[in-house]
Design an enzyme around this catalytic site. Structure first.
Site, PDB file in Angstrom:
ATOM      1  N   ASP A   1       0.917  -1.137   0.000  1.00  9.22           N
ATOM      2  CA  ASP A   1       0.000   0.000   0.000  1.00  9.22           C
ATOM      3  C   ASP A   1       0.953   1.182   0.000  1.00  9.22           C
ATOM      4  OD1 ASP A   1      -1.425   2.285   0.871  1.00  9.22           O
ATOM      5  OD2 ASP A   1      -3.020   0.979   1.568  1.00  9.22           O
ATOM      6  N   HIS A   2       1.095   1.826  -1.154  1.00  6.12           N
ATOM      7  CA  HIS A   2       2.205   2.795  -1.256  1.00  6.12           C
ATOM      8  C   HIS A   2       2.027   3.977  -0.295  1.00  6.12           C
ATOM      9  CE1 HIS A   2      -0.445   4.979  -4.007  1.00  6.12           C
ATOM     10  NE2 HIS A   2       0.352   6.012  -3.912  1.00  6.12           N
TER      11      HIS A   2
ATOM     12  N   HIS B   1      -5.792   2.880   1.060  1.00  4.77           N
ATOM     13  CA  HIS B   1      -5.052   4.042   1.555  1.00  4.77           C
ATOM     14  C   HIS B   1      -5.783   4.802   2.663  1.00  4.77           C
ATOM     15  CE1 HIS B   1      -2.988   2.997  -2.026  1.00  4.77           C
ATOM     16  NE2 HIS B   1      -3.682   3.734  -2.856  1.00  4.77           N
TER      17      HIS B   1
END
Ligand code: BG6
Length: 489
Positions: free
Chosen positions: A169-170, A232
């Site tokens: 999950d950047h 996010h």
């Protein structure tokens, strides 16, 4: 080994991030990267592709030739065993050449429908039969809903144990997202106030100016809820709401985050109307010119019911947060690109500085995630010259302003963590499972009920009016993010 090495993600993020790590000496000279993809490229074609990617993104050529000499290419057909046998031969040779001790990272930067097939083959064709570690990095989306995520998880768990699965999950690699824990747990100031006695509400906004661009086909099936909220947005909420972990280890941090997801009040059926708002962008204009509406984008149904905007109210039913709404909103084609968290504190018990023209503002803690990075604390102080008047003063810390340089790209940190075997900033299956089960109830309801008002916000605006009403019902309002900019020190 990067599967999908000729794709956009590898070019824009992975190669430049690896180069940064290489330049900083965080990757030893004993490494090799194998690009795996369908195209019939040679090692040389691939190396020049990597060179272009790094030069375009960083504009830095020092050490580039040495860096790309570590890159190899293997044309590949994901469902053909022969391809894996050839890949294994190459990997074994590189293992000897670079003394890699059998350590392997398999990065799947491609369409998720192939994840299961690839992991099956990695196991059956013996790519994991070495003495070192074998880690699997997977890009989102991890499934489309809970049943598909469970199916995918069962399949990859046939080949990899949970501890070796790094679900990206950047947002968890962003410096200021990682800073949430530090701000909370390294300051005596905040933690005693971090609860329903002192905080009235928390607002998390992640707005984008871009539309769906060329991703219409994917986005039509996803929408903002699956694309941004399930991962996010909920991850940021978990970091804001979790209890202090007893240690900063992967297991302890994850277990506190999981507890937040477990305490999320589930909402279903018609009550979703009271908690969530969906939006879809219409045409509009911003400084760059006129913009098309979502329904006119490529690969989008002209009568699409897909949401490009979501606002929601989350309630975390535990002792610390009972009664405190966490408002989230995210959308495409909004007026600015910004991710900000606003923690609004409760009003003081008695106002000695009553001024009908300018009521005393609540204290705010603003965490600027991107593009600005920093923290601002809004306090009230004396208006000079007038002993009874107050004004809001802002105490600001700006990450970029002070160091004059950009913080490392999220992927750089995540890739490095994976090499070190630190999975703290990756999502555990338990988090994925709980967040899907929360989101599924909303997406099922939205798919069943057509939103007649679509499109309901103009490109370049801050979303539909209903999102303002959502807070107004509770006597709150969205803090306008353009007024919250961090003051440069
Ligand atoms: C991705 C979504 O996960 O995050 C995209 O698929 C979105 O639709 C992107 O644009 C936003 O990331 P960032 O880092 O630009 O805020």
């Amino acid at each position: 080994m990067i599967f999908g090495a000729t794709g956009d993600l590898a070019k824009r993020k992975l190669f430049p991030s690896l180069f940064h790590l290489f330049r900083k000496g965080r990757i030893s000279k004993k490494f090799a990267v194998v690009g795996v993809a369908r195209r019939d490229w040679t090692h040389e074609t691939f190396q020049s592709h990597v060179r272009d990617s790094v030069l375009t993104s960083i504009g830095q050529s020092e050490d580039i030739e040495e860096f790309i000499s570590h890159f190899y290419y293997q044309p590949h057909d994901v469902s053909n065993s022969e391809s894996y046998i050839k890949l294994k031969e190459l990997a074994d040779q590189l293992d000897t050449k670079y003394e890699l001790q059998g350590n392997r990272i398999f990065y799947l930067a491609m369409a998720p429908e192939f994840f299961g097939t690839i992991t099956d083959h990695l196991k059956s064709e013996g790519l994991k039969d070495t003495n070192g570690f074998h880690r699997l990095v997977i890009e989102k989306p991890f499934g489309h809903n809970l049943p598909s995520a469970e199916k995918l998880n069962t399949q990859i768990r046939e080949a990899f144990i949970e501890d070796d699965i790094y679900r990206i999950d950047h947002y968890l690699g962003k410096d200021m997202v990682q800073n949430i824990e530090v701000i909370r747990f390294a300051n005596a100031l905040f933690e005693p106030l971090w609860n329903n006695r002192y905080i009235s509400n928390i607002q998390v906004t992640s707005s984008e100016t871009l539309g769906v661009e060329e991703r219409g086909r994917y986005y039509e099936k996803s929408g903002a809820l699956r694309d941004m909220v399930q991962n996010h947005m909920l991850q940021m909420v978990a970091l804001l709401a979790m209890e202090p972990p007893i240690r900063l280890t992967t297991d302890e941090v994850r277990s506190e985050k999981v507890k937040v997801f477990r305490a999320l009040r589930p909402i279903e059926g018609e009550e979703i109307e009271d908690y969530f708002v969906r939006g879809q962008y219409d045409k509009g204009s911003i400084t760059e010119g006129d913009l098309t509406g979502y329904r006119d984008e490529v690969n989008v149904d002209p009568e699409s019911n897909t949401e490009t905007y979501v606002a929601g109210k989350l309630m975390i039913d535990n002792f610390r947060w009972a009664g405190v709404p966490f408002y989230i909103r995210t959308g495409k084609r909004m007026s600015s690109k910004a991710t900000k968290i606003v923690v609004q504190f409760k009003d003081i018990p008695m106002n000695l500085y009553y001024n009908p023209e300018e009521p005393l503002a609540p204290n705010l803690l603003v965490i600027h995630i991107q593009p600005e990075e920093g923290i601002t604390l809004h306090l009230n102080a004396k208006h000079s010259g007038d002993k009874l008047k107050t004004k809001t003063v802002k105490l600001s810390y700006s990450n970029t302003g002070i160091h004059g340089m950009n913080t490392p790209e999220a992927y750089e940190k995540l890739l490095h963590d994976c090499m070190l075997g630190d999975a703290t900033n990756f999502t555990h299956w338990d988090e994925v499972k709980l967040s899907w089960s929360f989101v599924d109830k909303i997406s099922e309801y939205w798919e069943r009920t057509e939103e007649k008002s679509f499109p309901n916000y103009a490109s370049g605006s801050m979303g539909p009016k209903a999102a303002d009403d959502l807070l107004e019902k509770d006597n709150f309002f969205w803090w306008p993010i353009h007024n919250l900019e961090v003051d440069k020190c």
